[in-house]
Design a protein around this motif. Structure first.
Motif, PDB file in Angstrom:
ATOM      1  N   SER A 107       0.837  -1.194   0.000  1.00 33.58           N
ATOM      2  CA  SER A 107       0.000   0.000   0.000  1.00 33.58           C
ATOM      3  C   SER A 107       0.879   1.254   0.000  1.00 33.58           C
ATOM      4  CB  SER A 107      -0.925  -0.008   1.218  1.00 33.58           C
ATOM      5  OG  SER A 107      -1.662   1.184   1.286  1.00 33.58           O
ATOM      6  N   GLY A 108       1.933   1.230   0.816  1.00 31.84           N
ATOM      7  CA  GLY A 108       2.872   2.355   0.841  1.00 31.84           C
ATOM      8  C   GLY A 108       3.554   2.539  -0.502  1.00 31.84           C
ATOM      9  N   LEU A 109       3.956   1.437  -1.122  1.00 36.72           N
ATOM     10  CA  LEU A 109       4.595   1.499  -2.434  1.00 36.72           C
ATOM     11  C   LEU A 109       3.638   2.112  -3.455  1.00 36.72           C
ATOM     12  CD1 LEU A 109       7.009   0.788  -4.289  1.00 36.72           C
ATOM     13  CD2 LEU A 109       5.882  -1.417  -4.681  1.00 36.72           C
ATOM     14  N   GLU A 110       2.408   1.642  -3.444  1.00 37.32           N
ATOM     15  CA  GLU A 110       1.412   2.161  -4.383  1.00 37.32           C
ATOM     16  C   GLU A 110       1.238   3.675  -4.211  1.00 37.32           C
ATOM     17  OE1 GLU A 110      -3.180   1.243  -5.727  1.00 37.32           O
ATOM     18  OE2 GLU A 110      -2.600   0.787  -3.658  1.00 37.32           O
ATOM     19  N   GLU A 111       1.190   4.140  -2.970  1.00 37.85           N
ATOM     20  CA  GLU A 111       1.018   5.571  -2.712  1.00 37.85           C
ATOM     21  C   GLU A 111       2.200   6.377  -3.236  1.00 37.85           C
ATOM     22  OE1 GLU A 111       0.211   6.201   1.424  1.00 37.85           O
ATOM     23  OE2 GLU A 111      -1.673   5.103   1.334  1.00 37.85           O
ATOM     24  N   TYR A 112       3.421   5.963  -2.905  1.00 41.26           N
ATOM     25  CA  TYR A 112       4.585   6.739  -3.332  1.00 41.26           C
ATOM     26  C   TYR A 112       4.783   6.713  -4.840  1.00 41.26           C
ATOM     27  CZ  TYR A 112       6.099   7.817   1.391  1.00 41.26           C
ATOM     28  OH  TYR A 112       6.179   8.322   2.670  1.00 41.26           O
ATOM     29  N   LEU A 149      11.491   0.216 -11.893  1.00 40.55           N
ATOM     30  CA  LEU A 149      11.292  -1.101 -11.272  1.00 40.55           C
ATOM     31  C   LEU A 149      10.230  -1.050 -10.176  1.00 40.55           C
ATOM     32  CD1 LEU A 149      15.008  -2.215 -11.177  1.00 40.55           C
ATOM     33  CD2 LEU A 149      13.171  -3.339 -12.454  1.00 40.55           C
ATOM     34  N   ALA A 150      10.173   0.048  -9.430  1.00 38.06           N
ATOM     35  CA  ALA A 150       9.129   0.202  -8.407  1.00 38.06           C
ATOM     36  C   ALA A 150       7.753   0.226  -9.060  1.00 38.06           C
ATOM     37  CB  ALA A 150       9.368   1.471  -7.600  1.00 38.06           C
ATOM     38  N   GLY A 151       7.645   0.870 -10.218  1.00 43.41           N
ATOM     39  CA  GLY A 151       6.384   0.882 -10.957  1.00 43.41           C
ATOM     40  C   GLY A 151       5.993  -0.512 -11.421  1.00 43.41           C
ATOM     41  N   ASP A 200       4.839  -2.406  -8.385  1.00 42.48           N
ATOM     42  CA  ASP A 200       3.509  -1.943  -7.997  1.00 42.48           C
ATOM     43  C   ASP A 200       2.440  -2.575  -8.874  1.00 42.48           C
ATOM     44  OD1 ASP A 200       1.599  -0.272  -6.595  1.00 42.48           O
ATOM     45  OD2 ASP A 200       1.598   1.034  -8.362  1.00 42.48           O
ATOM     46  N   VAL A 201       2.667  -2.627 -10.178  1.00 45.65           N
ATOM     47  CA  VAL A 201       1.709  -3.234 -11.107  1.00 45.65           C
ATOM     48  C   VAL A 201       1.567  -4.728 -10.821  1.00 45.65           C
ATOM     49  CG1 VAL A 201       1.337  -3.853 -13.542  1.00 45.65           C
ATOM     50  CG2 VAL A 201       1.998  -1.515 -12.927  1.00 45.65           C
ATOM     51  N   ALA A 202       2.686  -5.405 -10.597  1.00 47.72           N
ATOM     52  CA  ALA A 202       2.636  -6.847 -10.309  1.00 47.72           C
ATOM     53  C   ALA A 202       1.863  -7.135  -9.031  1.00 47.72           C
ATOM     54  CB  ALA A 202       4.058  -7.399 -10.210  1.00 47.72           C
ATOM     55  N   LEU A 203       2.037  -6.295  -8.021  1.00 47.11           N
ATOM     56  CA  LEU A 203       1.336  -6.508  -6.748  1.00 47.11           C
ATOM     57  C   LEU A 203      -0.134  -6.113  -6.817  1.00 47.11           C
ATOM     58  CD1 LEU A 203       4.066  -5.274  -4.268  1.00 47.11           C
ATOM     59  CD2 LEU A 203       3.189  -7.606  -4.474  1.00 47.11           C
ATOM     60  N   ALA A 204      -0.472  -5.192  -7.704  1.00 41.74           N
ATOM     61  CA  ALA A 204      -1.857  -4.713  -7.803  1.00 41.74           C
ATOM     62  C   ALA A 204      -2.816  -5.823  -8.209  1.00 41.74           C
ATOM     63  CB  ALA A 204      -1.942  -3.549  -8.784  1.00 41.74           C
ATOM     64  N   GLY A 205      -2.328  -6.777  -8.977  1.00 47.34           N
ATOM     65  CA  GLY A 205      -3.196  -7.862  -9.426  1.00 47.34           C
ATOM     66  C   GLY A 205      -3.294  -9.024  -8.458  1.00 47.34           C
ATOM     67  N   TRP A 206      -2.591  -8.952  -7.346  1.00 44.97           N
ATOM     68  CA  TRP A 206      -2.575 -10.053  -6.384  1.00 44.97           C
ATOM     69  C   TRP A 206      -3.456  -9.710  -5.190  1.00 44.97           C
ATOM     70  CZ3 TRP A 206      -0.961 -10.977  -1.316  1.00 44.97           C
ATOM     71  CH2 TRP A 206      -0.859 -12.337  -0.970  1.00 44.97           C
TER      72      TRP A 206
END
Length: 184
Positions: free
Chosen positions: A66-71, A167-169, A172-178
């Motif tokens: 969630s923190g990664l997505e925000e930043y 790479l952070a982006g 973030d995309v990879a984690l968004a679908g999980w």
């Protein structure tokens, strides 16, 4: 404002962001970059390790992602670039520091998925591939620190910072679908 004052402000912002990020770790979660449990080599068969994720592990991973997505989102929304960090933009400086911190936090959880115990594979299904992206992003975050670019931004840091943000982006995309599976 002189460039010396802007640089001092940027350095102070990064220090404050790092201190605040360290205070926001979920209780009982591993510190970013720590190795909370022994891990199997990446080429070990999945489901032959010892790690069994529990509610605390999932809560910590959810907080970190969630923190990664925000930043990552704020970086894009505010049209940040590393040049803005070099120029002393306070918000962009905070955002890249947050991206760096959250990438390391996510990676501190995902290192465990390659050491998953028999019968627990379904709990982390899909995260094994994401762990590879996480490891690459964490290496970029650590390289930025090792080079001193997190405290002393300069032109020579641009490619490393751009790689980290890219790479952070991807992470973030990879984690968004999980989605966290139901436990119990």
């Amino acid at each position: 404002m002189s460039s010396r004052i802007r640089l001092s402000s940027a350095v102070a912002a990064v220090i404050i962001a790092g201190a605040l990020a360290g205070c926001s770790s979920p209780s009982g979660s591993p510190e970013p970059g720590s190795d909370p449990s022994p891990t199997a080599p990446m080429d070990a068969p999945v489901g032959t390790g010892e790690f069994v994720p529990d509610e605390d592990w999932f809560a910590g991973l959810d907080a970190a992602r969630s923190g990664l997505e925000e930043y990552v989102g704020w970086w894009g929304t505010q049209e940040c670039t590393y040049q803005k960090v070099i120029d002393g933009d306070f918000n962009c400086t905070i955002h890249i520091s947050g991206i760096q911190e959250q990438v390391l936090a996510v990676d501190s959880y995902l290192v465990d998925v390659v050491n998953i115990a028999p019968g627990s594979q379904d709990l982390v299904a899909g995260l094994q591939e994401t762990a590879a992206v996480s490891a690459e992003a964490a290496a970029a975050a650590e390289a930025l620190s090792t080079s001193g670019c997190d405290f002393s931004p300069g032109e020579s840091c641009t490619s490393g910072a751009d790689a980290l943000v890219d790479l952070a982006g991807q992470l973030d995309v990879a984690l968004a679908g999980w989605e966290t599976p139901p436990l119990g």
